[in-house]
Motif scaffolding. Structure first.
Motif, short mmCIF file in Angstrom:
data_model
loop_
_atom_site.label_atom_id
_atom_site.label_comp_id
_atom_site.label_asym_id
_atom_site.label_seq_id
_atom_site.Cartn_x
_atom_site.Cartn_y
_atom_site.Cartn_z
N UNK A 1 0.85 -1.19 0.00
CA UNK A 1 0.00 0.00 0.00
C UNK A 1 0.88 1.24 0.00
N UNK A 2 1.95 1.20 0.80
CA UNK A 2 2.80 2.39 0.90
C UNK A 2 3.58 2.63 -0.39
N UNK A 3 3.68 1.62 -1.26
CA UNK A 3 4.36 1.86 -2.54
C UNK A 3 3.51 2.73 -3.46
N UNK B 1 -2.36 -0.16 -6.87
CA UNK B 1 -2.62 -1.05 -5.72
C UNK B 1 -2.94 -2.47 -6.18
N UNK B 2 -3.58 -2.58 -7.34
CA UNK B 2 -3.86 -3.92 -7.87
C UNK B 2 -2.56 -4.64 -8.22
N UNK C 1 -5.19 10.29 -1.08
CA UNK C 1 -6.27 9.34 -1.33
C UNK C 1 -6.60 8.55 -0.07
N UNK C 2 -7.88 8.23 0.05
CA UNK C 2 -8.30 7.26 1.05
C UNK C 2 -8.32 5.89 0.39
N UNK C 3 -7.75 4.93 1.08
CA UNK C 3 -7.70 3.56 0.56
C UNK C 3 -8.28 2.62 1.61
N UNK C 4 -9.29 1.84 1.24
CA UNK C 4 -9.83 0.80 2.12
C UNK C 4 -9.48 -0.55 1.49
N UNK C 5 -8.95 -1.44 2.30
CA UNK C 5 -8.62 -2.78 1.81
C UNK C 5 -9.32 -3.79 2.71
#
Ligand SMILES: [Ca+2]
Ligand SMILES: [Ca+2]
Ligand SMILES: [Ca+2]
Ligand SMILES: [Ca+2]
Length: 717
Positions: free
Chosen positions: A298-300, A343-344, A369-373
């Motif tokens: 995610x941090x990438x 992210x994919x 960006x907000x990211x939900x995983x």
């Protein structure tokens, strides 16, 4: 049938009652014969649900409907019965719709004595003990039935869903389905919380049978979704009509590995997402493990500014899942779709050149960006376990300013919109009435008093305005208690002020009780005994040993918030199995007492507060995050969901929820409207749409709620 939930409950209750006496198939069949007779008078009768499970049912129904018993040859019991002598007796018994069954019953009686068969054979009141017997198991003897005029072979003579005994207990008419003539039958009155003996229960000139809630679930309609099925990934995904969707073709995938991916996005709200089915690695044994293992990926896609990991939960189809939420800042301006694609390919075992079908990634550009995983582990005995990722991305500024974006993000990652390829969908509808009072929540703040925390408390006080505003907008009847982690305080809220509700007191307790540590002692030396203190404090404040002024309310949801920049003192000397063992002891205590949230340094490193938070179903957030307001908001909303009185009977595809309050459509909004809480399958209301509770002292009923939604039927497990 209007009253779905009542029907199910009543059927179960009946089934239990029968089971007590049943010892043979013959008897089971006879019981169903009786009930079918009842049902023939009553389209709504809940016993139908029971009977439909019985293989003999169709024969029994034929027996009922056929006065000459021509169909009895289908029934093994009846075929032995050449003697219909009891039928002539039955002819004396006027108005008995069960007579056609009695030929069957007389045969059973010859099989030998037992209570049920005797009862059925004695329904014609010929036997020695006929008056004492309760032929139809409604709690009234045949003699009592005779005295009230009810049918001793029909436990619900007027077919309104209330048994003859219940009618007497309720004071309703045994022989009239709608006792007060308001258009609503007696059991339905009770289901909707009306008075079966008062045609206008709410005393507002509207007949009970004419109220909207009575018909609110007649033709339920959920918000629309499109369903996309992937045979490769063995999933169905439900997306609102606004979404684009494309399943990718992956050149490296083999038929065996079930590797599959689909991307989608809602262009108007700039929310993009994907689903990915992959094989977990050997170390990815739990959803939280998987989340921890992909954090670097995610941090990438961008520097992680904020990070929270939710506790594990069961999905609607009984897989374990967990959700990670991040705020990331990308190195340059990017579109949401670009971040989605990064992210994919960051998480998947394939890269962009391996896929075809990926839509273009054009759009508006942003930095944050907000990211939900969400990660669900599907246990698959045949093919090996699968890990199903559902990822959603939105520009941070859209997320923060538009409710719709937040809901889209939740709906894409709360696991309610994904099922297996072979599952089907069903529309459900439920009604509720607001009870007395509002749900209670006690927020217990256990705060590290060490000097290194001061900057964090300044930030926390900065967000207190927002915190109290949002609390005040929920339906919660809330209180706050603040304690330092000092060993001598032992987790006890002090009085005054005790548990409180206002912002000034809250800030004052942080300043004086935590930062200045007034009353902190010397024996435990200002150390941070957060877990031990909270355990002791909760135990004491729940016991009668504590004064009422600091007692935790017995009906309140207890929410514990730990804030600290180091691990709990009691755990610090320990390592390995002794560490794990004490953590386990804490977990057992807290799971049974509270939902915990950990705002800690280095979230993700698995320290004690974090373990406890995840075990209790709370979440973990980073103390060093630039902005903890989202975390505070998350705590409030978690409490709101936990304390909600509106729990749904099935897991809804959350984007399909359609809610009405007193015939008024309720928007989905955390300011003025409703929202859905996946961890408890409940909805809660905010702002002007909070339901008015009942107030019996004023003779006021609570507001009525109707909720309809689409749900997946798990048919392929
Ligand atoms: Ca009876
Ligand atoms: Ca009745
Ligand atoms: Ca009525
Ligand atoms: Ca009524």
């Amino acid at each position: 049938m209007r009253i779905k939930y009542f029907a199910v409950v009543a059927a179960l209750a009946f089934a239990v009652g029968c089971g007590d006496d049943d010892t043979s198939n013959n008897k089971a069949n006879n019981v169903n014969n009786v009930n079918n007779a009842n049902n023939s008078n009553n389209a709504n009768n809940s016993n139908n649900a029971n009977n439909s499970n019985n293989a003999n049912n169709s024969n029994n129904e034929n027996n009922l409907n056929n006065s000459n018993n021509a169909n009895n040859s289908n029934n093994a019991n009846n075929s032995n019965n050449g003697n219909n002598s009891n039928n002539s007796n039955n002819s004396n018994n006027s108005n008995n719709s069960n007579n056609s069954n009695n030929s069957n019953n007389s045969n059973n009686a010859t099989n030998g004595f037992d209570g049920l068969q005797l009862c059925l054979s004695e329904c014609d009141h010929q036997g020695e003990y006929a008056a004492l017997i309760d032929c139809d198991y409604d709690g009234l003897s045949n003699a009592e039935e005779a005295s009230v005029g009810s049918d001793s072979c029909d436990n619900d003579t007027d077919g309104d869903g209330l048994s003859d005994l219940d009618e007497l207990n309720q004071g309703t008419e045994v022989l009239i389905a709608d006792s007060d003539g308001d258009g609503l039958e007696d059991a339905d009155e009770l289901y909707f919380g009306f008075d079966p003996n008062n045609p206008d229960s709410l005393n507002d000139q509207i007949l009970d049978g004419d109220r909207w809630v009575v018909n609110a679930c007649n033709n339920p309609a959920a918000e629309p979704v499109n369903i996309f099925t992937s045979s490769k990934g063995d999933w169905k995904v439900a997306l609102p009509p606004a979404f684009n969707h494309a399943e990718l073709s992956i050149s490296t995938a083999t038929p065996m590995d079930k590797l599959a991916a689909a991307v989608y996005d809602d262009p108007a709200n700039e929310v993009a997402g994907y689903l990915l089915s992959d094989t977990p690695t050997a170390s990815q044994t739990s959803p939280v493990d998987v989340l921890r293992s992909i954090r670097s990926r995610v941090s990438s896609a961008g520097t992680i500014l904020q990070d929270s990991t939710g506790g594990e939960f069961d999905t609607h189809d009984f897989n374990r899942a967990a959700i990670g939420r991040y705020l990331i800042r990308s190195a340059g301006l990017k579109t949401g779709r670009q971040v989605r694609d990064e992210l994919l390919f960051g998480i998947a075992p394939f890269s962009a050149p391996d896929v075809t079908g990926l839509p273009n990634s054009a759009g508006n550009s942003y930095n944050e960006f907000r990211v939900f995983v969400s990660v669900a582990i599907r246990v698959d005995q045949q093919n090996g376990n699968r890990v199903l990722y559902a990822v959603a991305v939105a520009p941070a500024e859209k997320f923060e300013t538009r409710d719709k974006v937040k809901f889209r993000m939740d709906d894409l990652t709360n696991t309610t919109n994904v099922s297996q390829a072979g599952d089907s969908e069903l529309v459900q509808c439920q009604t509720f009435r607001a009870g007395e009072g509002n749900p209670e929540a006690d927020f217990y703040w256990v705060l590290d008093q060490s000097g290194s925390m001061n900057a964090d408390f300044v930030r926390m006080k900065d967000v207190a305005n927002q915190f109290f505003f949002e609390l005040g907008n929920t339906a919660l009847d809330y209180r706050l208690g603040v304690v330092p982690m000092d060993g001598d305080i032992d987790g006890r809220v002090r009085f005054p002020p005790g548990w409180h509700t206002d912002q000034n007191t809250f800030i004052g307790e942080i300043d004086d009780f935590v930062i200045a540590c007034s009353g902190c002692g010397s024996t435990s030396g200002y150390a941070e005994w957060g877990l031990r203190s909270a355990q002791n404090g909760i135990t004491w404040m729940r016991s009668s040993a504590s004064p009422q002024t600091v007692r935790i309310r017995p009906d309140a949801q207890l929410i514990t918030i730990f804030m600290s920049d180091e691990d709990a003192e009691s755990l610090q000397p320990l390592s390995g199995s002794s560490y794990d063992s004490l953590v386990n002891t804490y977990n057992n205590f807290f799971v049974n007492n509270t939902i915990a949230f950990a705002i800690v340094e280095d979230a993700g490193s698995g320290e004690g507060y974090e373990e406890v938070a995840l075990a209790t179903g709370g979440s973990v957030a980073d103390l060093d995050a630039a902005d903890i307001s989202e975390t505070i908001e998350e705590i409030i909303f978690a409490a709101t969901g936990l304390a909600s009185n509106y729990q749904l009977g099935a897991t809804p595809i959350s984007s399909t929820l359609r809610v009405f309050k007193n015939n008024e459509w309720v928007p989905r909004s955390r300011e003025n409207g409703f929202d859905y809480f996946a961890t408890t399958d409940s909805i809660a209301f905010f702002g002007t749409f909070r339901p008015e509770p009942a107030d019996p002292t004023m003779g006021r009923y609570g507001d009525d709620i109707a909720v309809s939604y689409e749900t997946f039927l798990d048919t392929t497990k």
